[in-house]
Design an enzyme around this catalytic site. Structure first.
Site, PDB file in Angstrom:
ATOM      1  N   ASN A  11       0.436  -1.016   0.113  1.00 36.89           N
ATOM      2  CA  ASN A  11      -0.323   0.243  -0.205  1.00 36.89           C
ATOM      3  C   ASN A  11       0.736   1.124  -0.046  1.00 36.89           C
ATOM      4  O   ASN A  11       2.021   1.405   0.563  1.00 36.89           O
ATOM      5  CB  ASN A  11      -0.863   0.052   1.023  1.00 36.89           C
ATOM      6  CG  ASN A  11      -1.457  -1.060   1.411  1.00 36.89           C
ATOM      7  OD1 ASN A  11      -2.481  -1.314   0.473  1.00 36.89           O
ATOM      8  ND2 ASN A  11      -1.949  -1.099   2.400  1.00 36.89           N
ATOM      9  N   ALA A  42       4.340  -5.748   2.755  1.00 38.00           N
ATOM     10  CA  ALA A  42       5.652  -4.983   2.134  1.00 38.00           C
ATOM     11  C   ALA A  42       6.555  -5.214   3.055  1.00 38.00           C
ATOM     12  O   ALA A  42       7.763  -4.778   3.026  1.00 38.00           O
ATOM     13  CB  ALA A  42       4.763  -3.954   0.676  1.00 38.00           C
ATOM     14  N   THR A 221       1.561 -10.622  19.553  1.00 32.69           N
ATOM     15  CA  THR A 221       2.168  -9.547  20.327  1.00 32.69           C
ATOM     16  C   THR A 221       1.169  -8.670  21.232  1.00 32.69           C
ATOM     17  O   THR A 221       0.396  -8.574  20.956  1.00 32.69           O
ATOM     18  CB  THR A 221       3.125  -8.454  19.065  1.00 32.69           C
ATOM     19  OG1 THR A 221       2.192  -8.807  18.198  1.00 32.69           O
ATOM     20  CG2 THR A 221       4.142  -9.095  18.065  1.00 32.69           C
ATOM     21  N   ALA A 250       3.283  -0.228  11.670  1.00 29.46           N
ATOM     22  CA  ALA A 250       4.248  -1.443  11.573  1.00 29.46           C
ATOM     23  C   ALA A 250       5.138  -2.011  12.411  1.00 29.46           C
ATOM     24  O   ALA A 250       5.724  -2.622  11.759  1.00 29.46           O
ATOM     25  CB  ALA A 250       4.817  -0.596  10.031  1.00 29.46           C
ATOM     26  N   ALA A 251       5.049  -1.808  13.442  1.00 28.39           N
ATOM     27  CA  ALA A 251       5.539  -2.462  14.698  1.00 28.39           C
ATOM     28  C   ALA A 251       5.519  -3.694  14.504  1.00 28.39           C
ATOM     29  O   ALA A 251       6.407  -4.714  15.138  1.00 28.39           O
ATOM     30  CB  ALA A 251       5.247  -1.840  15.720  1.00 28.39           C
ATOM     31  N   GLY A 252       3.785  -4.521  14.529  1.00 27.49           N
ATOM     32  CA  GLY A 252       3.616  -5.537  14.605  1.00 27.49           C
ATOM     33  C   GLY A 252       4.472  -6.105  12.777  1.00 27.49           C
ATOM     34  O   GLY A 252       5.163  -7.037  13.157  1.00 27.49           O
ATOM     35  N   ASP A 253       4.726  -5.417  11.691  1.00 29.18           N
ATOM     36  CA  ASP A 253       5.101  -6.290  10.778  1.00 29.18           C
ATOM     37  C   ASP A 253       6.342  -6.485  10.531  1.00 29.18           C
ATOM     38  O   ASP A 253       6.984  -7.241  10.445  1.00 29.18           O
ATOM     39  CB  ASP A 253       5.188  -4.621   9.287  1.00 29.18           C
ATOM     40  CG  ASP A 253       3.538  -4.903   9.261  1.00 29.18           C
ATOM     41  OD1 ASP A 253       2.380  -5.748   9.954  1.00 29.18           O
ATOM     42  OD2 ASP A 253       2.711  -3.790   8.834  1.00 29.18           O
TER      43      ASP A 253
HETATM   44  O1  RIB Z   1       0.968  -2.677  10.022  1.00 30.85           O
HETATM   45  C1  RIB Z   1       0.743  -1.005   9.098  1.00 30.85           C
HETATM   46  C2  RIB Z   1      -0.064  -1.496   7.719  1.00 30.85           C
HETATM   47  O2  RIB Z   1      -1.196  -1.778   8.031  1.00 30.85           O
HETATM   48  C3  RIB Z   1       0.429   0.305   6.841  1.00 30.85           C
HETATM   49  O3  RIB Z   1       1.680   0.494   6.480  1.00 30.85           O
HETATM   50  C4  RIB Z   1      -0.838  -0.342   6.073  1.00 30.85           C
HETATM   51  O4  RIB Z   1      -0.770  -0.086   4.635  1.00 30.85           O
HETATM   52  C5  RIB Z   1      -1.679  -1.014   6.505  1.00 30.85           C
HETATM   53  O5  RIB Z   1      -1.799  -2.323   5.226  1.00 30.85           O
END
Ligand code: RIB
Length: 313
Positions: A11, A42, A221, A250-253
């Site tokens: 996104n 991503a 988490t 995005a901390a979880g990502d």
């Molecule tokens: O986890 C954060 C993400 O959630 C953001 O980057 C947003 O695009 C959504 O997908």
């Protein structure tokens, strides 16, 4: 180094910073607006590559500038983006993200091209499944594609990590039974197991319910509280490093990407969770999604300064 395949969303995030969130029907003035590459898939691919992983991503972007920025940002971080799909029928996915002065956020995603990351496209890219060791998924692409990918990865004996975000109302039992790791946050966990509660014991009970459905390992988490790991053998809390959060997007990502890298390097599970905790503790001190992901050296440095890995709950 084993190979990581990330299948998921891309996104463009429109991030609006403000003192406090508006309530329904209210207008507030924001302080800043930026465009930042994001999307759970991503972000996880970017984090895994930036932290040293050998990463390939499958997903779909539109034939537009946002898609081109995404692809080039991922490629620069080292992600193999050769087989990303580009569609002319839909625009690249977008997310509108509000961040308040406490660092809390709300996110609305308009999936666009992400919904064309479908079963047909994944079947065409079967080589990516065959060539990887770990498959990481989230839930911002169509469910059929997610379930297909999990089934195919299981057939091939790959290690599967599902980050169930955004969380669906439920998941089929046969999907749970194919997962090596599920990595919900606390609210996603409680929704998935249909329970209420907000104590560690409630979360541990919820995680045990998912184990009974056949998931091998549950890693929850918990934000500032850290991460709770539950398997048949153990239940452990890995406390978070204390930091002042400016933006938790995005901390979880970052946590998921880092966790996969550490596993792919052959680290022990407790080391992998501690590494993921260290990386995400840095990410929350910075704004944006991919812009907040730390480099390997700084993550290793933070990890080396952490007092201990985990404690019993
Ligand atoms: O986890 C954060 C993400 O959630 C953001 O980057 C947003 O695009 C959504 O997908």
């Amino acid at each position: 180094m084993k190979k990581i395949l990330v299948i998921g969303s891309l996104n463009m995030d429109m991030v609006i910073e403000m003192k406090r969130m508006p309530i329904v029907g209210e207008t507030v003035l924001g302080t800043k607006m930026t465009y930042v590459p994001g999307g759970k898939g991503a972000n996880q691919a970017y984090a895994a590559a930036k932290l040293g992983g050998d990463v390939k991503m499958l997903g779909c972007i539109g034939d537009d500038d946002f898609g081109r920025v995404q692809k080039s940002n991922l490629t620069k971080s080292g992600v193999d983006t050769d087989d990303l799909k580009r569609t002319e029928t839909k625009g690249t996915g977008m997310a509108s993200i509000y961040v308040d002065e406490c660092g809390d956020n709300t996110v609305v995603v308009v999936p666009g091209a992400n919904m064309e990351c479908d079963v047909g496209y994944l079947k065409k890219n079967d080589a990516a499944f065959r060539e990887c060791d770990y498959v990481i998924l989230q839930m911002e692409i169509c469910c059929d594609a997610i379930y297909y990918a999990i089934g195919r990865a299981r057939e091939l004996g790959k290690t599967i990590i599902l980050n169930p975000a955004p969380v669906p109302d439920s998941l089929p039992d046969e999907i749970f039974a194919m997962l090596d790791y599920i990595t919900p946050n606390e609210s996603e966990l409680m929704k998935l197991c249909g329970k209420e509660g907000d104590s560690l014991e409630d979360y541990a009970k919820g995680a045990r319910l998912l184990l009974r459905k056949g998931v091998k390992n549950v890693l929850v988490t918990l934000g500032k509280k850290g991460a709770l790991f539950v398997s048949k053998e153990t239940e452990e809390l890995f406390p978070a490093r204390k930091v002042s959060a400016v933006d938790t997007t995005a901390a979880g990502d970052c946590f998921n990407g880092a966790f996969a890298v550490a596993l792919a390097e052959g680290r022990r599970l407790d080391e992998a969770v501690a590494f993921a905790n260290a990386a995400s503790s840095i990410a929350v001190t910075r704004c944006g999604a991919q812009t907040s992901i730390p480099a390997r050296e700084e993550t290793d440095k933070v990890l080396a300064e952490l007092p201990g890995l985990s404690r019993g709950i």
